[in-house]
Write a protein that holds these residues in place. Structure first.
Motif, short mmCIF file in Angstrom:
data_model
loop_
_atom_site.label_atom_id
_atom_site.label_comp_id
_atom_site.label_asym_id
_atom_site.label_seq_id
_atom_site.Cartn_x
_atom_site.Cartn_y
_atom_site.Cartn_z
N GLY A 15 7.56 6.93 1.14
CA GLY A 15 7.13 8.31 0.92
C GLY A 15 5.62 8.48 0.93
O GLY A 15 5.13 9.60 0.89
N GLU A 16 4.86 7.40 0.94
CA GLU A 16 3.39 7.50 0.96
C GLU A 16 2.88 7.32 2.38
O GLU A 16 3.56 6.76 3.22
CB GLU A 16 2.79 6.38 0.10
N ARG A 17 1.66 7.78 2.62
CA ARG A 17 1.02 7.53 3.92
C ARG A 17 0.13 6.31 3.78
O ARG A 17 -0.29 5.98 2.68
CB ARG A 17 0.17 8.73 4.30
N ASP A 18 -0.20 5.72 4.92
CA ASP A 18 -1.12 4.57 4.87
C ASP A 18 -2.48 5.04 4.36
O ASP A 18 -2.99 6.06 4.82
CB ASP A 18 -1.38 4.03 6.29
N LEU B 271 -2.35 5.09 -12.42
CA LEU B 271 -2.43 3.76 -11.80
C LEU B 271 -1.04 3.21 -11.55
O LEU B 271 -0.20 3.15 -12.43
CB LEU B 271 -3.18 2.82 -12.75
N ARG B 272 -0.79 2.86 -10.32
CA ARG B 272 0.44 2.13 -10.03
C ARG B 272 0.01 0.72 -9.69
O ARG B 272 -1.08 0.49 -9.20
CB ARG B 272 1.15 2.73 -8.81
N ALA B 273 0.88 -0.20 -9.97
CA ALA B 273 0.44 -1.58 -9.80
C ALA B 273 0.34 -1.97 -8.34
O ALA B 273 1.07 -1.45 -7.50
CB ALA B 273 1.42 -2.47 -10.50
N GLU B 274 -0.58 -2.90 -8.08
CA GLU B 274 -0.69 -3.49 -6.74
C GLU B 274 0.36 -4.59 -6.62
O GLU B 274 0.78 -5.14 -7.63
CB GLU B 274 -2.04 -4.17 -6.58
N ASP B 275 0.70 -4.98 -5.46
CA ASP B 275 1.60 -6.13 -5.40
C ASP B 275 0.80 -7.37 -5.10
O ASP B 275 -0.41 -7.32 -4.95
CB ASP B 275 2.72 -5.96 -4.42
N ARG C 221 -11.56 -2.41 -7.53
CA ARG C 221 -10.30 -2.86 -6.95
C ARG C 221 -10.09 -2.13 -5.63
O ARG C 221 -10.24 -0.92 -5.57
CB ARG C 221 -9.14 -2.52 -7.88
N VAL C 222 -9.76 -2.90 -4.63
CA VAL C 222 -9.50 -2.29 -3.33
C VAL C 222 -8.01 -2.45 -3.07
O VAL C 222 -7.46 -3.53 -3.23
CB VAL C 222 -10.30 -3.01 -2.22
N ARG C 223 -7.39 -1.40 -2.71
CA ARG C 223 -5.95 -1.47 -2.55
C ARG C 223 -5.51 -0.86 -1.23
O ARG C 223 -5.91 0.26 -0.90
CB ARG C 223 -5.32 -0.74 -3.72
N VAL C 224 -4.75 -1.63 -0.47
CA VAL C 224 -4.21 -1.13 0.79
C VAL C 224 -2.81 -0.61 0.50
O VAL C 224 -1.97 -1.33 -0.04
CB VAL C 224 -4.17 -2.26 1.84
N PRO D 178 -0.85 -21.58 18.95
CA PRO D 178 -1.94 -20.78 18.43
C PRO D 178 -1.38 -19.84 17.35
O PRO D 178 -0.43 -19.11 17.62
CB PRO D 178 -2.44 -19.99 19.64
N VAL D 179 -1.95 -19.93 16.16
CA VAL D 179 -1.43 -19.15 15.04
C VAL D 179 -2.45 -18.09 14.65
O VAL D 179 -3.65 -18.36 14.63
CB VAL D 179 -1.16 -20.08 13.83
N ILE D 180 -1.98 -16.89 14.35
CA ILE D 180 -2.86 -15.88 13.76
C ILE D 180 -2.33 -15.54 12.37
O ILE D 180 -1.20 -15.07 12.22
CB ILE D 180 -2.96 -14.63 14.65
N LEU D 181 -3.13 -15.88 11.39
CA LEU D 181 -2.76 -15.65 10.00
C LEU D 181 -3.26 -14.26 9.63
O LEU D 181 -4.42 -13.92 9.90
CB LEU D 181 -3.45 -16.73 9.16
N VAL D 182 -2.39 -13.45 9.02
CA VAL D 182 -2.75 -12.05 8.79
C VAL D 182 -2.64 -11.70 7.30
O VAL D 182 -1.65 -12.04 6.64
CB VAL D 182 -1.81 -11.10 9.58
N ASP D 183 -3.66 -11.04 6.78
CA ASP D 183 -3.58 -10.54 5.40
C ASP D 183 -4.23 -9.17 5.34
O ASP D 183 -4.96 -8.78 6.26
CB ASP D 183 -4.25 -11.51 4.42
N ASP D 184 -3.98 -8.44 4.23
CA ASP D 184 -4.57 -7.10 4.16
C ASP D 184 -6.04 -7.15 3.74
O ASP D 184 -6.88 -6.56 4.38
CB ASP D 184 -3.74 -6.16 3.26
#
Ligand code: NCD
Length: 673
Positions: free
Chosen positions: A643-646, A669-673, A632-635, A571-577
């Motif tokens: 050094g950043e918080r979630d 603006l800092r870039a998303e990955d 744009r939604v960024r996690v 059983p696999v759980i695929l995870v993304d943000d």
């Protein structure tokens, strides 16, 4: 200015000629014409009518790699058509040994011959040489890329044996990663409506760029199949099924839904195998870890011959064979590989004749047409991700050019190398005049199309690269915080609660995080389970079109070498943000399916934006966020941004690219990955 400004290269921009580099260079109609002509030549090609067909012509064979069949059948074909052949017995005894570039060799030899037949160990080298030759060039095999004339022999053999192509089912087995014959063949089979079963040796799966091309050009998708009855013939027990018929979409839902499983099973249980196409392991091309044979390389022997199900299944092989087909098969009527090799002469005669008679210059319409092309405007920038690509091994003979695909995984911008077809994902884009950069996402598609058309697009591998070239980040509009640290923590807890409810067997459970943020979320979920249940859960990561290609590997800090993960029956759980279009998930699923058939795959995402184009539905969602497509939604995760918080933020870009002034302001603006 980059090397692309050199006016001496791409000579054939000026010369109109027809080359055969990939199987896509021939239309279906031309392939059929070649077959009909071959029929008139007889198996040895000694029909009297054609003895003078090419009497004025000279063919040069330039083989930088060993060959028996391809070279000799080409040379025999030319002689049977009354033409002459010039050749270098060994390219190491040619000027190559003195350091001559392939571009110069091609240019020189094309003044001695009317057609060049070239084999080379670099992917894309034949295209590069064709660009510098004034006469038509035929690809006789370029690295792991393609081998179109072998495919003509394969298709012809199949059609002769089975009387048709459409609707047949063909299993392709062995080293599907490096075997160039497989790549050309699978495209051709898809064009002629053949169902394909893929039986790859472990770690030698069909590359993702081939799978995605099959999907884009021919609407073929893959479904993972458990085929116990194949076990009698070959060791590997899982297969993937490539088919144009609709039910394959079901494979995207593998939540162990019994009804879907039954429908998938039905799809394969009635399959009649018309042919097995077996290939040898390309030991000369693989890395050491790829070429280890654990005794599970697909092989055909006595068991296969005994199985009732295969009583009408022919066995094909491009040859040379090593030990993938036992000698007992040679004696059986179903072993047709020597006949397949013999067809090399009439087929290549027909091809040469048609090339000299000038094939109509119109390009076939089968492949994605009109894709925009990108050539770097910067002296450095993205290079092809394939280290064996001619653009990397002999850049002086090439001008790196890429087709641009806007619908890649992760809403990514994908570049496909024109020479070797490998694809890779672009993370950062820039506008050349204003010297601004930002990370790419689908909201920028129109902007990027315009920059491309205006030759203003720059692409970068990293922020560092962009900044070293003097680019500054774009300004972003105001940011809104959507989730803070504690909300993210709660969302992850909630997903874990659900997983705990659904899971019976923790020992087999496997989390697969999509690189980069999905991996950290998967790790946090696994750590929660460990805390709450006292059970360790394995975590792996998946990367699509990354710098190392497509990989699915176990996460282990102790080893630098990626180690393979076993997904079979787990059983696999695929995870993304974030799930936006769903394309990333779809590509990730095909990477998983290629390495084995899991018991089920469930999907966990921290944020579901609800713009799905692909029928995948997450099972576990931290937060539903029906945001506008322009936003744009960024996690942000503390593991990624030190050094950043979630937090989760939402923002828009301020009109990228239409201000042609270089701005002195620093942006937030800092870039998303
Ligand atoms: C193939 C090749 O060179 O790619 N051989 C051939 O042309 N008949 C297959 C191989 O070498 O395995």
């Amino acid at each position: 200015m980059g090397p692309c400004a050199d006016p001496t290269i791409r000579r054939n921009d000026l010369v109109k000629k027809r080359d055969l580099i990939t199987i896509a260079d021939l239309s279906d109609q031309e392939i059929e014409q070649i077959f009909s002509l071959a029929d008139t030549f007889g198996i040895r090609g000694n029909a009297a009518s054609q003895r003078k067909a090419c009497s004025e012509k000279i063919m040069a064979t330039l083989f930088y790699e060993p060959s028996t069949r391809t070279r000799l059948s080409f040379e025999s074909s030319m002689q049977r058509l009354g033409g002459s052949v010039i050749s270098c017995p060994d390219m190491q005894s040619s000027s190559t040994a003195k350091g001559e570039s392939i571009a110069d060799t091609a240019r020189v030899v094309s003044s001695y011959a009317d057609i060049l037949v070239i084999r080379h160990h670099w992917d894309g080298a034949v295209r590069a040489m064709a660009e510098h030759a004034d006469v038509p060039v035929i690809n006789a095999g370029d690295g792991s890329h393609e081998h179109p004339t072998q495919t003509l022999c394969d298709l012809y053999t199949l059609q002769k044996e089975k009387g048709k192509l459409k609707g047949l089912t063909v299993a392709i087995c062995g080293d599907l990663k490096h075997g160039r014959t497989n790549h050309s063949l699978v495209y051709a089979l898809a064009r002629f409506g053949v169902h394909v079963i893929i039986l790859a040796a472990r770690n030698l799966e069909l590359p993702q760029y081939v799978i995605e091309r099959l999907h884009a050009d021919f609407h073929y998708s893959i479904a993972p199949m458990a085929m116990d009855d194949i076990r009698a013939a070959v060791q590997s027990t899982d297969a993937i099924y490539l088919t144009p018929s609709q039910p394959h979409q079901l494979a995207l839902f593998t939540q162990a839904d019994p009804e879907i499983q039954t429908r998938l099973q039905k799809l394969v249980s009635g399959l009649k195998f018309d042919a097995f196409y077996v290939t040898r392991q390309q030991k000369e091309r693989g890395k050491q870890e790829d070429t280890r044979d654990n005794g599970d390389y697909p092989r055909i022997g006595e068991n296969f011959l005994k199985e009732r199900r295969f009583k009408d299944t022919v066995i094909m092989h491009p040859l040379p064979r090593v030990d993938e087909i036992s000698r007992v098969v040679d004696m059986d009527r179903r072993g047709i590989y020597f006949k397949q090799a013999a067809y090399g002469v009439p087929i290549r005669m027909a091809l040469l004749k048609l090339m000299f008679d000038r094939l109509e210059t119109a390009k076939p319409k089968t492949m994605q047409q009109g894709l925009p092309r990108y050539e770097s405007t910067e002296p450095i920038g993205s290079q092809c991700s394939n280290s064996n690509c001619v653009t990397r091994t002999e850049s002086s003979s090439t001008r790196p050019t890429f087709e641009v695909l806007f619908n890649g995984p992760g809403s990514g911008l994908i570049l496909r190398c024109l020479y070797c077809d490998h694809q890779f994902k672009v993370h950062f884009i820039g506008h050349a005049t204003s010297c601004r950069y930002c990370s790419y996402d689908t909201t920028l598609e129109e902007t990027v199309r315009k920059w491309l058309a205006d030759r203003e697009l720059a692409v970068f591998e990293s922020i560092k690269q962009a900044e070293e070239l003097g680019y500054e980040p774009y300004k972003s509009g105001p940011q809104r915080n959507i989730m803070d640290e504690s909300e993210i923590g709660k969302a992850i807890d909630q997903m874990v609660d659900q997983v705990l409810k659904d899971t019976e067997n923790f020992d087999r459970l496997l989390f697969i995080g999509i690189r980069t943020k999905g991996v950290f979320i998967a790790n946090r979920m696994a750590a929660q389970i460990q805390r709450r249940q006292g059970r360790a859960v394995e975590v792996a990561e998946i990367e699509i079109y990354g710098p190392r290609g497509d990989t699915l590997r176990r996460l282990s800090s102790s080893s630098l070498e990626p180690s393979p993960v076993n997904v079979k029956d787990r059983p696999v759980i695929l995870v993304d943000d974030v799930i936006n279009t769903g394309r990333t998930v779809k590509s990730a699923l095909s990477v998983i399916f290629k390495s084995g058939r899991p018991q089920s795959v469930r999907l966990a995402v921290l944020i579901d934006r609800g713009h799905r184009e692909v029928p995948v539905k997450p099972n576990y969602v931290g937060k539903h966020l029906p945001s506008s497509e322009r936003e744009r939604v960024r996690v942000k995760l503390r593991e990624v941004e030190k050094g950043e918080r979630d937090k989760v933020v939402i923002y828009s870009l301020i009109s990228p690219g239409f201000s042609h002034q270089r701005s002195a302001h620093n942006s937030h603006l800092r870039a998303e990955d």
